[in-house]
Write a protein that holds these residues in place. Sequence first.
Motif, short mmCIF file in Angstrom:
data_model
loop_
_atom_site.label_atom_id
_atom_site.label_comp_id
_atom_site.label_asym_id
_atom_site.label_seq_id
_atom_site.Cartn_x
_atom_site.Cartn_y
_atom_site.Cartn_z
N UNK A 283 45.15 45.47 39.23
CA UNK A 283 46.13 44.95 40.19
C UNK A 283 46.56 43.54 39.78
N UNK A 284 45.61 42.71 39.41
CA UNK A 284 45.92 41.34 38.99
C UNK A 284 46.85 41.33 37.79
N UNK A 335 50.33 38.05 48.01
CA UNK A 335 50.70 39.35 48.56
C UNK A 335 49.72 40.42 48.11
N UNK A 336 49.32 40.37 46.84
CA UNK A 336 48.34 41.32 46.32
C UNK A 336 47.01 41.18 47.04
N UNK A 337 46.61 39.93 47.31
CA UNK A 337 45.34 39.71 48.01
C UNK A 337 45.41 40.23 49.45
N UNK A 338 46.51 39.95 50.15
CA UNK A 338 46.65 40.39 51.53
C UNK A 338 46.67 41.92 51.64
N UNK A 339 47.21 42.57 50.62
CA UNK A 339 47.25 44.04 50.61
C UNK A 339 46.10 44.62 49.78
N UNK A 357 35.81 44.70 44.75
CA UNK A 357 37.10 44.29 44.21
C UNK A 357 37.71 43.13 44.97
N UNK A 358 37.50 43.07 46.30
CA UNK A 358 38.08 42.00 47.10
C UNK A 358 37.47 40.64 46.78
N UNK A 359 36.21 40.63 46.38
CA UNK A 359 35.59 39.36 45.99
C UNK A 359 36.34 38.75 44.81
N UNK A 360 36.64 39.59 43.82
CA UNK A 360 37.36 39.12 42.65
C UNK A 360 38.78 38.68 43.03
N UNK A 361 39.48 39.48 43.83
CA UNK A 361 40.87 39.18 44.17
C UNK A 361 40.99 37.92 45.01
N UNK A 362 39.99 37.62 45.83
CA UNK A 362 40.05 36.42 46.67
C UNK A 362 40.07 35.15 45.84
N UNK A 363 39.53 35.20 44.64
CA UNK A 363 39.47 34.03 43.77
C UNK A 363 40.58 34.02 42.74
N UNK A 364 40.86 35.18 42.17
CA UNK A 364 41.82 35.25 41.07
C UNK A 364 43.26 35.28 41.58
N UNK A 365 43.58 36.20 42.49
CA UNK A 365 44.97 36.37 42.93
C UNK A 365 45.51 35.13 43.64
N UNK A 366 44.72 34.52 44.49
CA UNK A 366 45.21 33.38 45.26
C UNK A 366 45.47 32.14 44.40
#
Length: 458
Positions: A283-284, A335-339, A357-366
Amino acid sequence: MAKIRTDIDMTSGAILPKLLKLSLPLMLSSVLQLLFNAADIIVVGNCASDVSLAAVGSTSSLVNLMTNLFLGLSTGANVLTSHYLGAGDNERVSKTVHTSVLLSVISGLMLTFVGCVFADDLLALMQTPSNVLELSALYLRIYFAGMVAMLVYNLGSSILRAKGDTKRPLMYLTLAGVINVGLNLLFVIVFRMDVAGVALATVISQCLSAFLIIRCLMKEEGALKLKLRKLRLDGSTVAKMMKIGIPAGFQGVLFSLSNVVIQSSVNGFGDIVMAGSAAAASIEGFVWVSMNAFSQGALTFVSTNIGAGKYSRVNRIAFVTCACAAVAGVVLGNLAFLCGRFLLGIYDPRPEVIDAGMIRMSLVCTMYFTCGLMDCIVGSIRGMEYAVTPTVVSLLGACGLRILWIFTGFRLEEFHTVFWLFMSYPVSWTVTFLAHLVCYIFMRRRLPSKDIVIETAE
């Protein structure tokens, strides 16, 4: 019927509209390339086993490590072609085209040999779990059988991008992407081929896109026209491509090496975290290529304007491309993190995988916009034909900091968590961007401040 104009005048007029005209089709093309791998992961995650998903996802960092050095050649091809087009040197443009195509074939064959012969050894070095190793090796061998096609497409599209043509590569990848998804479903659901099916589908689609890009170049007019009988390695062109492309590729290798080290650490947390990280990384990737399109725009615009002697436009190009990348990173990343839960569920519906997966996205996507800023400054520096400095800065910054963290603080019990593992990404991006910015300011001062009239070669 009027012929569609595919080139862009990058040396005059407003920068933003022309940058968007170049970068948006490039962004969509990159998204389609990512869909090749995303389709693999989604189909495997929903139609095969959990082990198959981990097998496909865990190979991406290794694939990037092995291909980035050679993909750096496309940067060299783009810079040289852009520079010579800006200077009106058609003879050197033609030499660059024919050298690039032949070099991509030779490089692809080398990668195919290494990937197929040493797949098991390379995966073992990454501490790939034994229950995943066999399927990962199978996927890797089939995938690397298509390396010639992948490199031919990338170098060919970089040549077209030098004149501002990003529309036709987008068309070719659209067709190849549709075929890739269709073959994925056919091979996995109907023929039960598992990871071999998704790898084979990717190879077939890559071969199609390579064929179409070669066909396009053969039908080009003027200096960009490809003639198979003129395929040969021009010594001086190869040397210049290597001078620019090898440091660029080596920088990609360094980033991938740090990601391989991180992936090895991810593997130590088990199948669930591996699957969640693989889905999040996929996703990232869509956010990254959206920002990276502006980095490629910076590279092409700066190189073309320097070739044409339009030095006064360089700072504006760097600013506009950085601004566009930052906006894309902030909007799309958040937007990717929120979804995130919905998107991760497409790859794998298991709640524990989504949580990982959300742990990674909370740091990388934002915080991904800092990576976009870093890449655009690097693109501007490379457009000025400084190739080694960005590599050294990236080695000491992004890559060095990540590896240092893995072997120091991360080993402490209180920091040995997935959260602190992925925290290394935004920290390294921010530090490295600031270092690159200092280098850009210093190098820009070495160039003339006023425009110079360039004599056009006949």
